[in-house]
Design a protein around this motif. Structure first.
Motif, PDB file in Angstrom:
ATOM      1  N   LEU A 135       0.830  -1.210   0.026  1.00  0.00           N
ATOM      2  CA  LEU A 135      -0.006  -0.038   0.059  1.00  0.00           C
ATOM      3  C   LEU A 135       0.650   1.076   0.173  1.00  0.00           C
ATOM      4  N   GLY A 136       2.131   1.371  -0.107  1.00  0.00           N
ATOM      5  CA  GLY A 136       3.102   2.314  -0.142  1.00  0.00           C
ATOM      6  C   GLY A 136       3.438   3.106   0.926  1.00  0.00           C
ATOM      7  N   VAL A 137       3.433   2.424   2.087  1.00  0.00           N
ATOM      8  CA  VAL A 137       3.745   2.987   3.437  1.00  0.00           C
ATOM      9  C   VAL A 137       5.140   2.691   3.749  1.00  0.00           C
ATOM     10  N   GLU A 138       6.069   3.714   3.743  1.00  0.00           N
ATOM     11  CA  GLU A 138       7.413   3.371   3.948  1.00  0.00           C
ATOM     12  C   GLU A 138       7.614   2.885   5.636  1.00  0.00           C
ATOM     13  N   PHE A 139       8.470   1.844   5.587  1.00  0.00           N
ATOM     14  CA  PHE A 139       8.303   1.185   6.990  1.00  0.00           C
ATOM     15  C   PHE A 139       9.829   0.705   7.350  1.00  0.00           C
ATOM     16  N   SER A 140       9.881   0.650   8.664  1.00  0.00           N
ATOM     17  CA  SER A 140      11.096  -0.158   9.123  1.00  0.00           C
ATOM     18  C   SER A 140      10.585  -1.248  10.392  1.00  0.00           C
ATOM     19  N   PHE A 141      11.591  -1.957  10.977  1.00  0.00           N
ATOM     20  CA  PHE A 141      11.035  -2.607  11.988  1.00  0.00           C
ATOM     21  C   PHE A 141      12.130  -2.625  13.111  1.00  0.00           C
ATOM     22  N   HIS A 142      11.582  -3.311  14.366  1.00  0.00           N
ATOM     23  CA  HIS A 142      12.526  -2.963  15.504  1.00  0.00           C
ATOM     24  C   HIS A 142      12.451  -4.098  16.592  1.00  0.00           C
ATOM     25  N   SER A 143      13.308  -4.160  17.559  1.00  0.00           N
ATOM     26  CA  SER A 143      13.133  -4.916  18.544  1.00  0.00           C
ATOM     27  C   SER A 143      12.682  -4.738  19.799  1.00  0.00           C
ATOM     28  N   ASP A 144      12.764  -3.512  20.037  1.00  0.00           N
ATOM     29  CA  ASP A 144      12.196  -2.712  21.241  1.00  0.00           C
ATOM     30  C   ASP A 144      12.768  -3.025  22.419  1.00  0.00           C
ATOM     31  N   THR A 145      14.175  -3.428  22.265  1.00  0.00           N
ATOM     32  CA  THR A 145      15.074  -3.962  23.340  1.00  0.00           C
ATOM     33  C   THR A 145      14.808  -3.112  24.747  1.00  0.00           C
ATOM     34  N   PRO A 146      14.565  -3.691  25.860  1.00  0.00           N
ATOM     35  CA  PRO A 146      14.907  -5.024  26.197  1.00  0.00           C
ATOM     36  C   PRO A 146      13.577  -6.112  26.063  1.00  0.00           C
ATOM     37  N   VAL A 147      12.581  -5.491  25.358  1.00  0.00           N
ATOM     38  CA  VAL A 147      11.184  -6.361  25.228  1.00  0.00           C
ATOM     39  C   VAL A 147      11.826  -7.581  24.452  1.00  0.00           C
ATOM     40  N   THR A 148      12.475  -7.590  23.504  1.00  0.00           N
ATOM     41  CA  THR A 148      13.154  -8.788  22.674  1.00  0.00           C
ATOM     42  C   THR A 148      14.532  -8.294  22.459  1.00  0.00           C
TER      43      THR A 148
ATOM     44  N   GLY B  96      15.430   2.409   5.483  1.00  0.00           N
ATOM     45  CA  GLY B  96      14.137   2.616   5.951  1.00  0.00           C
ATOM     46  C   GLY B  96      14.094   3.453   7.223  1.00  0.00           C
ATOM     47  N   ALA B  97      14.884   2.765   8.125  1.00  0.00           N
ATOM     48  CA  ALA B  97      15.000   3.203   9.624  1.00  0.00           C
ATOM     49  C   ALA B  97      15.674   4.616   9.484  1.00  0.00           C
ATOM     50  N   ALA B  98      16.674   4.993   8.769  1.00  0.00           N
ATOM     51  CA  ALA B  98      17.312   5.971   8.659  1.00  0.00           C
ATOM     52  C   ALA B  98      16.391   7.276   8.164  1.00  0.00           C
ATOM     53  N   ARG B  99      15.609   6.930   7.319  1.00  0.00           N
ATOM     54  CA  ARG B  99      14.486   7.789   6.654  1.00  0.00           C
ATOM     55  C   ARG B  99      13.327   8.073   7.883  1.00  0.00           C
ATOM     56  N   GLN B 100      13.271   7.125   8.479  1.00  0.00           N
ATOM     57  CA  GLN B 100      12.204   7.296   9.417  1.00  0.00           C
ATOM     58  C   GLN B 100      12.586   8.257  10.557  1.00  0.00           C
ATOM     59  N   ILE B 101      13.885   8.515  10.729  1.00  0.00           N
ATOM     60  CA  ILE B 101      14.326   9.461  12.048  1.00  0.00           C
ATOM     61  C   ILE B 101      15.062  10.614  11.130  1.00  0.00           C
ATOM     62  N   LYS B 102      14.882  10.994  10.027  1.00  0.00           N
ATOM     63  CA  LYS B 102      15.291  11.911   9.030  1.00  0.00           C
ATOM     64  C   LYS B 102      16.773  11.983   9.340  1.00  0.00           C
ATOM     65  N   LEU B 103      17.527  10.884   9.146  1.00  0.00           N
ATOM     66  CA  LEU B 103      18.662  10.832   8.840  1.00  0.00           C
ATOM     67  C   LEU B 103      19.400  10.075   7.712  1.00  0.00           C
ATOM     68  N   ASP B 104      18.474  10.193   6.905  1.00  0.00           N
ATOM     69  CA  ASP B 104      18.819   9.333   5.707  1.00  0.00           C
ATOM     70  C   ASP B 104      19.760  10.232   4.663  1.00  0.00           C
TER      71      ASP B 104
END
Length: 554
Positions: free
Chosen positions: A444-457, A497-505
């Motif tokens: 559907l065209g949503v830019e995405f990253s994924f994560h660990s949420d450490t220490p949750v995982t 993808g993650a770099a774009r999300q935090i505007k450091l790409d």
């Protein structure tokens, strides 16, 4: 600095995440920046240089970028681990998982016997009762260890805690307390389970944990975990205060030349007593004037709901599938929904990017609508406001996010760690199959990253990528095969993808001339190994700003 400062690294393969030049055989570095990418012959034409063969047999990718983690991950190892899965600490020690209530109690007894001060609070972490068959672990189980010593166990999600009767007495936690989240037993008295921050904060152990998260040791352990997993930037999403002391503490650690990772620190209404307007001014100032090159600011963290496996996330009808007896029909609001639009608008107008914790689809709806309202009142391009976790975000919500220019940071690790439990207990088979829907976001065209949420995982994008690509649960079941993504899409989510999300790409996330020389150094090629072996690829370490940081114990 002269051209003689050029170092050329021949490699087995250079994976750039730059579509114009996807791979190469070498990279040239000058100072802390990438001078060029290409063949060894091309790069030697820059002039005086030296060839460094350290990585000739390795695969280099852009350094992994973790856009949702917590520095508390580095502080938890000062306490007793009682989680279900085996887990490796920053020193390399593997802590066996506790597979039953009896094993949890046995580990607590060992820890109790090792404490010489009878008044010292025992703090533990990693527990998730949803894994433990039979009855739910509550305060009376901890009383079997000690009725005198205070025992505080933080759940794996970070959204719940279990305490013993000594804590209940010491901190005066009563059934009459109006704080939501105090669970009661069949006699109407607190049973020892505290759900969500307001209730958890009643316990002294929670306050002690927060103090530990701010320690220098926690910050160093956090960075060691990052380095060992190939991460060159980690985002402390809403754990740290952005007041003067909090920033000074972070600046002192990250400015050390041996600190092996960059850190993005998010401003949060939960981590400071400042009003949103003051937080916004503070974060804008820090974004525009960062204390050093390894410490960045510019994003905001909000939390709307709780944890799905803790049955405190907010879901739309039909709510929870098979919750524990005594649970409410739905979860808890951690921020009143009617306050969200105003708070989002404050940060939106300040030019900041809002990252909002939304596990349930009802929570996602509140945040998406708040962003939509902010954009209607104050149009702004390229805001990149992000739904964090996105566990049950629906296709229609993803479609709206795409139109609004929103991003998604998806908690793919849930497929392995809680996939079986989601299908059996929390949301049922149908909704579990579409949880953490990377393929839907991509379609559907949503830019995405994924994560660990450490220490949750555990921190580590190779495992998170493995989850997104294979969607295998802990019992080796494929959960939602249509939501699997390609290895290439997963690597993009882990880097650019993650770099774009935090505007450091513009500085990190891909390997190309002009960007920072930040690399993950891998033992195998992610494109060549079987996709089911992604999580098993060895990590040599990282390169941060041209400096080598081999994986290790310190």
């Amino acid at each position: 600095m002269t051209l003689s400062d050029i170092t050329v690294y021949p490699v087995r393969r250079l994976i750039t995440m730059n579509p114009a030049l996807p791979s190469a055989e070498a990279v040239a570095v000058r100072g802390d920046r990438i001078l060029g990418v290409g063949s060894l012959d091309e790069l030697t034409r820059w002039g005086d240089h030296r060839v460094d063969d350290t990585f000739r047999d390795h695969v280099l990718t852009p350094g992994f970028v973790e856009a949702h983690s917590h520095v508390m991950s580095g502080g938890t190892w000062e306490h007793v681990y009682v989680g279900f899965f085996d887990r490796r600490d920053p020193t390399g020690r593997v802590w066996p998982g506790c597979k039953s209530i009896d094993e949890v109690v046995a580990r607590l007894r060992e820890a109790d016997a090792a404490l010489t001060d009878p008044d010292q609070i025992m703090i533990c972490w990693g527990l998730d009762p949803i894994y433990l068959t039979g009855e739910r672990l509550v305060g009376r189980h901890l009383d079997a260890v000690s009725e005198r010593r205070q025992i505080f166990i933080l759940h794996a999600s970070g959204h719940l805690a279990t305490v013993n009767s000594a804590v209940i007495r010491h901190d005066n936690i009563t059934a009459d307390n109006p704080t939501p989240g105090i669970q009661l037993d069949e006699y109407g008295q607190p049973n020892g389970e505290l759900q969500e921050p307001a209730a958890m904060s009643l316990a002294s152990g929670q306050r002690m944990l927060r103090e530990g998260y701010a320690s220098e040791l926690a910050k160093w352990n956090y960075a060691y975990e990052a380095r060992n997993a190939g991460h060159t930037l980690v985002t402390d999403l809403g754990t740290s205060s952005v007041d003067e002391q909090g920033v000074a503490n972070w600046s002192a650690v990250t400015s050390h030349p041996d600190y092996p990772t960059r850190v993005m620190v998010a401003g949060s209404v939960f981590a400071t007593a400042l009003p949103p307007e003051d937080i916004a001014r503070r974060v804008v100032q820090l974004r525009d004037n960062p204390p050093n090159d390894k410490l960045r600011f510019g994003i905001i963290k909000l939390i709307i709901d709780g944890s799905i496996q803790g049955f405190t996330a907010r879901l739309t009808w039909p709510y929870y599938f098979n919750p524990p007896a005594g649970n409410a029909e739905n979860g808890l609001w951690l921020m009143p929904p009617d306050q969200v639009p105003n708070i989002v608008e404050i940060f939106h107008r300040a030019g900041l990017t809002v990252h909002c914790h939304c596990n349930g689809d009802q929570a996602a709806e509140v945040f998406i609508s708040a962003v939509e309202q902010a954009l209607e009142r104050h149009p702004r391009w390229d805001h990149r406001h992000t739904v964090q976790h996105c566990q049950l975000t629906t296709p229609s919500q993803y479609a709206r996010m795409a139109v609004l220019g929103m991003h998604a940071n998806i908690f793919s690790n849930h497929i392995f760690y809680w996939g079986d439990q989601h299908a059996a207990f929390t949301v049922g088979p149908e909704r579990a199959a579409r949880m953490d829907a990377c393929a839907t976001a991509e379609r559907l065209g949503v830019e995405f990253s994924f994560h660990s949420d450490t220490p949750v995982t555990p921190l580590g994008h190779l495992h998170v990528a493995w989850c997104a690509v294979n969607r295998l649960t802990a019992t080796n079941q494929v959960l939602g095969p249509e939501e699997r993504i390609s290895v290439d899409s997963a690597l993009r989510a882990a880097t650019i993808g993650a770099a774009r999300q935090i505007k450091l790409d513009h500085e990190i996330g891909s390997i190309q001339a002009g960007k920072l020389a930040d690399f993950a150094v891998l033992e195998d090629d992610p494109y060549e190994v079987d996709p089911t072996a992604l999580k098993d690829i060895g990590v040599w370490g990282t390169v941060v700003g041209g400096r080598h940081f081999p994986a290790g114990t310190g």
